[in-house]
Enzyme design. Structure first.
Site, PDB file in Angstrom:
ATOM      1  N   SER A  56      88.182  27.223   6.121  1.00 46.94           N
ATOM      2  CA  SER A  56      87.425  27.187   4.867  1.00 46.94           C
ATOM      3  C   SER A  56      87.988  26.173   3.885  1.00 46.94           C
ATOM      4  O   SER A  56      87.544  26.114   2.752  1.00 46.94           O
ATOM      5  CB  SER A  56      87.415  28.582   4.223  1.00 46.94           C
ATOM      6  OG  SER A  56      88.733  28.966   3.856  1.00 46.94           O
ATOM      7  N   ASN A  78      87.461  24.403  14.970  1.00 47.07           N
ATOM      8  CA  ASN A  78      87.399  25.702  14.291  1.00 47.07           C
ATOM      9  C   ASN A  78      86.025  26.035  13.734  1.00 47.07           C
ATOM     10  O   ASN A  78      85.583  27.182  13.802  1.00 47.07           O
ATOM     11  CB  ASN A  78      88.443  25.757  13.161  1.00 47.07           C
ATOM     12  CG  ASN A  78      89.836  25.979  13.694  1.00 47.07           C
ATOM     13  OD1 ASN A  78      90.258  27.108  13.905  1.00 47.07           O
ATOM     14  ND2 ASN A  78      90.561  24.900  13.931  1.00 47.07           N
ATOM     15  N   SER A 107      77.107  26.656   4.568  1.00 43.96           N
ATOM     16  CA  SER A 107      77.686  26.263   3.283  1.00 43.96           C
ATOM     17  C   SER A 107      76.740  25.388   2.472  1.00 43.96           C
ATOM     18  O   SER A 107      75.992  24.574   3.034  1.00 43.96           O
ATOM     19  CB  SER A 107      78.988  25.493   3.532  1.00 43.96           C
ATOM     20  OG  SER A 107      79.476  24.900   2.347  1.00 43.96           O
ATOM     21  N   TYR A 132      84.543  18.921   6.257  1.00 40.54           N
ATOM     22  CA  TYR A 132      84.146  20.331   6.229  1.00 40.54           C
ATOM     23  C   TYR A 132      82.624  20.460   6.245  1.00 40.54           C
ATOM     24  O   TYR A 132      82.049  21.194   7.060  1.00 40.54           O
ATOM     25  CB  TYR A 132      84.718  21.007   4.982  1.00 40.54           C
ATOM     26  CG  TYR A 132      84.211  22.408   4.760  1.00 40.54           C
ATOM     27  CD1 TYR A 132      84.787  23.491   5.409  1.00 40.54           C
ATOM     28  CD2 TYR A 132      83.159  22.660   3.885  1.00 40.54           C
ATOM     29  CE1 TYR A 132      84.322  24.785   5.212  1.00 40.54           C
ATOM     30  CE2 TYR A 132      82.681  23.949   3.675  1.00 40.54           C
ATOM     31  CZ  TYR A 132      83.272  25.001   4.341  1.00 40.54           C
ATOM     32  OH  TYR A 132      82.796  26.287   4.144  1.00 40.54           O
ATOM     33  N   ASN A 188      78.694  28.964  -4.580  1.00 41.45           N
ATOM     34  CA  ASN A 188      80.064  29.228  -5.041  1.00 41.45           C
ATOM     35  C   ASN A 188      80.324  30.721  -5.215  1.00 41.45           C
ATOM     36  O   ASN A 188      80.071  31.280  -6.288  1.00 41.45           O
ATOM     37  CB  ASN A 188      80.354  28.453  -6.330  1.00 41.45           C
ATOM     38  CG  ASN A 188      80.807  27.046  -6.039  1.00 41.45           C
ATOM     39  OD1 ASN A 188      80.013  26.234  -5.589  1.00 41.45           O
ATOM     40  ND2 ASN A 188      82.086  26.768  -6.245  1.00 41.45           N
ATOM     41  N   VAL A 189      80.834  31.321  -4.168  1.00 38.86           N
ATOM     42  CA  VAL A 189      81.072  32.765  -4.159  1.00 38.86           C
ATOM     43  C   VAL A 189      82.366  33.082  -4.894  1.00 38.86           C
ATOM     44  O   VAL A 189      83.375  32.389  -4.748  1.00 38.86           O
ATOM     45  CB  VAL A 189      81.147  33.288  -2.714  1.00 38.86           C
ATOM     46  CG1 VAL A 189      81.318  34.798  -2.704  1.00 38.86           C
ATOM     47  CG2 VAL A 189      79.891  32.887  -1.927  1.00 38.86           C
ATOM     48  N   LYS A 215      92.986  33.322  -0.297  1.00 41.59           N
ATOM     49  CA  LYS A 215      92.393  32.002  -0.083  1.00 41.59           C
ATOM     50  C   LYS A 215      93.155  30.855  -0.736  1.00 41.59           C
ATOM     51  O   LYS A 215      92.811  29.684  -0.537  1.00 41.59           O
ATOM     52  CB  LYS A 215      90.937  32.002  -0.562  1.00 41.59           C
ATOM     53  CG  LYS A 215      90.034  32.897   0.278  1.00 41.59           C
ATOM     54  CD  LYS A 215      88.598  32.876  -0.198  1.00 41.59           C
ATOM     55  CE  LYS A 215      87.945  31.538   0.044  1.00 41.59           C
ATOM     56  NZ  LYS A 215      86.507  31.548  -0.345  1.00 41.59           N
ATOM     57  N   PHE A 268      88.316  20.237 -14.969  1.00 42.37           N
ATOM     58  CA  PHE A 268      88.259  18.794 -14.852  1.00 42.37           C
ATOM     59  C   PHE A 268      87.574  18.189 -16.068  1.00 42.37           C
ATOM     60  O   PHE A 268      86.646  18.763 -16.633  1.00 42.37           O
ATOM     61  CB  PHE A 268      87.475  18.379 -13.607  1.00 42.37           C
ATOM     62  CG  PHE A 268      88.179  18.693 -12.311  1.00 42.37           C
ATOM     63  CD1 PHE A 268      89.566  18.712 -12.226  1.00 42.37           C
ATOM     64  CD2 PHE A 268      87.438  18.950 -11.168  1.00 42.37           C
ATOM     65  CE1 PHE A 268      90.212  18.996 -11.037  1.00 42.37           C
ATOM     66  CE2 PHE A 268      88.071  19.225  -9.963  1.00 42.37           C
ATOM     67  CZ  PHE A 268      89.461  19.255  -9.891  1.00 42.37           C
ATOM     68  N   ARG A 270      77.745  24.615 -11.032  1.00 42.27           N
ATOM     69  CA  ARG A 270      77.669  25.243  -9.724  1.00 42.27           C
ATOM     70  C   ARG A 270      76.718  26.440  -9.795  1.00 42.27           C
ATOM     71  O   ARG A 270      76.526  27.034 -10.863  1.00 42.27           O
ATOM     72  CB  ARG A 270      79.041  25.751  -9.282  1.00 42.27           C
ATOM     73  CG  ARG A 270      80.057  24.685  -8.931  1.00 42.27           C
ATOM     74  CD  ARG A 270      79.741  24.072  -7.566  1.00 42.27           C
ATOM     75  NE  ARG A 270      80.799  23.179  -7.132  1.00 42.27           N
ATOM     76  CZ  ARG A 270      80.926  21.925  -7.514  1.00 42.27           C
ATOM     77  NH1 ARG A 270      80.047  21.425  -8.371  1.00 42.27           N
ATOM     78  NH2 ARG A 270      81.898  21.163  -7.064  1.00 42.27           N
ATOM     79  N   TYR A 312      82.792  14.913  -4.230  1.00 37.09           N
ATOM     80  CA  TYR A 312      82.676  16.094  -5.088  1.00 37.09           C
ATOM     81  C   TYR A 312      81.223  16.362  -5.450  1.00 37.09           C
ATOM     82  O   TYR A 312      80.480  15.439  -5.803  1.00 37.09           O
ATOM     83  CB  TYR A 312      83.488  15.851  -6.364  1.00 37.09           C
ATOM     84  CG  TYR A 312      83.585  17.029  -7.306  1.00 37.09           C
ATOM     85  CD1 TYR A 312      84.469  18.071  -7.062  1.00 37.09           C
ATOM     86  CD2 TYR A 312      82.803  17.085  -8.458  1.00 37.09           C
ATOM     87  CE1 TYR A 312      84.573  19.142  -7.933  1.00 37.09           C
ATOM     88  CE2 TYR A 312      82.900  18.147  -9.339  1.00 37.09           C
ATOM     89  CZ  TYR A 312      83.789  19.171  -9.068  1.00 37.09           C
ATOM     90  OH  TYR A 312      83.893  20.231  -9.939  1.00 37.09           O
TER      91      TYR A 312
END
Length: 245
Positions: free
Chosen positions: A1, A14, A38, A62, A91-92, A100, A123, A136, A200
């Site tokens: 993740s 993975n 995702s 990813y 975004n959980v 995590k 940021f 998000r 990003y």
């Protein structure tokens, strides 16, 4: 993740090969399967957030691994004789994410920043967004569980579905929720990291049309309510949900 993992071979072993093995195990035995896709599969989001190739792009390894498996599943679904559901989590945040590390939600990280320094950090400006204004689709993990249970209870439904609220919020909103919980503290903005530039997502917002068309009507918890509930749980148990039934 780990969305910042750069080892492509490791990531594909993975996130693609392993998931593919589980998929075929389930298909061969007609076992229901739900897996985590995702929202990163939408990249910049310039083309929208619908579950279709026209909206999809991968900005990092990813995201590529997740999208590669989604596309593999799409080729197999017409022949599948049992349920397979991919949920594109946005975004959980919420209980049970303590393990995590740097991949834990921003609200978890900001809560612990305040505990350590009485301040939270976000940021600064980047890509046309002001300090803390990157957005998000933040979705509470309790709502994610409801979505999972919905599909588990409807094994006749298969496909790839967004799992987000359909409403984007600024990181500033989460930061203010944490500061309001404590009743004090400072919000500090730090320079946007060079390593994230070009990789990003500055904006995400789930298109829930397909999820709603599939019959899900459980709704989503308002962000201020969910953030306060989570902060209270962090106060009480450090972020672990304790079943008291």
């Amino acid at each position: 993740s780990d969305t910042m993992e750069y080892n492509g071979k490791y990531m594909m072993e993975n996130n693609f090969e392993y998931t593919k093995n589980v998929l075929h195990f389930c298909l061969d035995r007609k076992i229901q399967m739900m897996y985590a896709s995702s929202a990163s599969t939408y990249g910049s989001g310039a083309h929208g957030f619908r579950e279709e190739p026209a909206c999809e792009e991968a900005l990092n390894v990813y995201a590529f691994s997740k999208l590669f498996f989604d596309n593999y599943l799409r080729r197999l679904l017409p022949q599948a004789q049992s349920q397979v559901v991919g949920l594109r989590y946005f975004n959980v945040y919420g209980p049970q994410e303590n393990h995590k590390g740097k991949m834990a939600s921003m609200i978890y990280q900001m809560y612990n920043q305040w505990k350590a320094e009485h301040k939270v950090r976000l940021f600064g400006e980047y890509a046309g967004y002001g300090p803390g204004e990157h957005t998000r689709d933040f979705v509470y993990v309790k709502d994610v569980v409801k979505v999972n249970f919905y599909f588990w209870e409807h094994p006749e439904i298969s496909g790839i579905f967004n799992c987000g609220t359909g409403h984007a919020h600024q990181f500033n909103t989460l930061a203010k929720a944490v500061l309001n919980h404590f009743g004090s503290g400072e919000l500090e903005y730090v320079p946007f990291p060079e390593v994230l530039k070009g990789k990003y997502q500055s904006f995400t917002e789930a298109d829930d049309a397909n999820l709603l068309a599939a019959g899900y009507d459980g709704g989503f918890t308002p962000i201020e309510e969910a953030a306060e509930e989570y902060c209270q749980l962090l106060d009480k148990t450090g972020g672990y949900y304790v079943y008291e039934g």
